[in-house]
Design an enzyme around this catalytic site. Structure first.
Site: not given
Ligand code: CAA
Ligand code: NAD
Length: 291
Positions: A121, A142, A154, A192
């Site tokens: 991330s 990403h 990305e 991010n």
């Molecule tokens: N696989 C299959 N189906 C899934 C699923 C999955 N993993 N997750 C949810 N669904 C299904 C649900 O069961 C639901 O089905 P029903 O309509 O039958 O109930 C449907 O998809 C919609 O899900 P929700 O009911 O939870 O409702 P929603 O319309 O709110 O959608 C969401 C969910 C798409 C997650 C939406 O809330 C959303 O876009 N949230 C923001 C997510 C976001 O911003 N993500 C980025 C995070 S940052 C990141 O990832 C980067 C990082 O490095 C940290």
């Molecule tokens: P998580 O904690 O859910 O999963 C990480 C997994 O990696 C665990 O199951 C752990 O057992 C496994 N693991 C750790 N060390 C390992 C190794 N050496 N060999 C094999 N498996 C190993 O974490 P996450 O949320 O899935 O995040 C994973 C990566 O993705 C991170 O770099 C995070 O920043 C990035 N990321 C996270 C998100 C998010 O929304 N959580 C979104 C985008 C990117």
């Protein structure tokens, strides 16, 4: 070279989803974990998600064969099984030293023309590439959470990434059903860099008592049309992952005012409140649903 065989390391929140969309895209996938329990949990999540997608497809009169997708995925605890992968995507814990150690090891195991990608991330792709022994065949890939539903990937290139590798990574993203964007190796890439400081700013707003957590979330949902407010989204991402991202940036860029660590976030993680994955974060969760 087309990417046909994909290794995914880590079957957590992100890894299980990446494995699934790669298999949906027609690739043969091997998911690697450290312990059988974690592997089983990841594969179980894939099964549940595939069942859900099949149900949705049926409602819409579309064809979707979950068993065919699942048959392309297998799990392993042995990194040696990844030796002939065309692409290995790392999705392990957000810890740069742990990721570097993993890529140094993989560099000796995986065939020389295999491509390496990190789903980090926030960490510099170039630092992982440097220890992998194949900096020219290394990109950031990403994905976004939940991987099965979010349409973006990305593709992060470093100064050393071969253009052909960027093209193959983009093509892989498209095969996974995503729209790729390409960007440079800068902190947080595009999403991010904008999103995580916004989440942290929301926590500081709540810390100061300017508005409640619930009201801030309602404000951003109704005021900006975001699907989730910043606190629900932090719960969704994982408070531990969000904290690790901010800690990495503060360490690396101590004088940049855009990066700071909210006390509220530190306190929650210290109490083990990691968000959806632990059942409790800013909100209470039962499975994937907010209570
Ligand atoms: N696989 C299959 N189906 C899934 C699923 C999955 N993993 N997750 C949810 N669904 C299904 C649900 O069961 C639901 O089905 P029903 O309509 O039958 O109930 C449907 O998809 C919609 O899900 P929700 O009911 O939870 O409702 P929603 O319309 O709110 O959608 C969401 C969910 C798409 C997650 C939406 O809330 C959303 O876009 N949230 C923001 C997510 C976001 O911003 N993500 C980025 C995070 S940052 C990141 O990832 C980067 C990082 O490095 C940290
Ligand atoms: P998580 O904690 O859910 O999963 C990480 C997994 O990696 C665990 O199951 C752990 O057992 C496994 N693991 C750790 N060390 C390992 C190794 N050496 N060999 C094999 N498996 C190993 O974490 P996450 O949320 O899935 O995040 C994973 C990566 O993705 C991170 O770099 C995070 O920043 C990035 N990321 C996270 C998100 C998010 O929304 N959580 C979104 C985008 C990117």
């Amino acid at each position: 070279m087309a990417i046909r065989k994909v290794g995914v390391i880590g079957a957590g929140l992100m890894g299980h989803g990446i494995a699934q969309v790669a298999a949906q895209g027609g690739c043969e996938v091997i998911v690697c974990e450290t312990q059988q329990g974690f592997l089983d949990k990841g594969l179980e999540r894939i099964d549940k998600s595939l069942a859900k997608l099949a149900e949705k497809a049926k409602e819409k009169g579309q064809t979707f064969d979950p068993a065919a997708v699942r048959a392309r995925i297998r799990g392993t605890l042995a990194k040696a099984d990844l030796a002939d992968c065309d692409l290995v995507v790392e999705a392990i814990v957000e810890d740069l030293e742990v990721k570097k150690a993993l890529f140094a090891e993989l560099g000796k195991i995986v065939k020389k023309d295999g491509i390496f990608a990190s789903n980090t991330s926030s960490f510099p792709i170039s630092e992982m590439a440097a220890v992998s022994g194949r900096a020219d065949r290394f990109v950031g890939l990403h994905f976004f959470n939940p991987v099965q539903l979010m349409k973006l990937v990305e593709v992060v290139r470093t100064d050393k990434t071969n253009e052909d590798v960027v093209a193959q990574a983009r093509a892989f993203g498209e095969a996974c059903g995503k729209s790729p964007i390409t960007c440079k190796d800068t902190p947080g890439f595009v999403v991010n860099r904008l999103l995580v400081p916004y989440m942290a700013e929301a926590m500081k707003l709540a810390e100061r008592g300017d508005a409640s957590i619930q009201d801030i979330d309602v404000a951003m949902k109704l005021g900006c049309g975001y699907p989730m407010g910043p606190f629900e989204l932090t719960d969704y991402v994982g408070l531990d992952t969000t904290l690790s991202i901010l800690q990495g940036w503060v360490k690396r860029y101590p004088n940049d005012p855009a990066f700071g660590i909210p006390k509220l976030l530190e306190a929650q993680v210290k109490e083990g409140k990691l968000g959806r994955k632990s059942g409790q974060g800013f909100y209470t969760w039962q499975g994937d649903k907010r209570v």
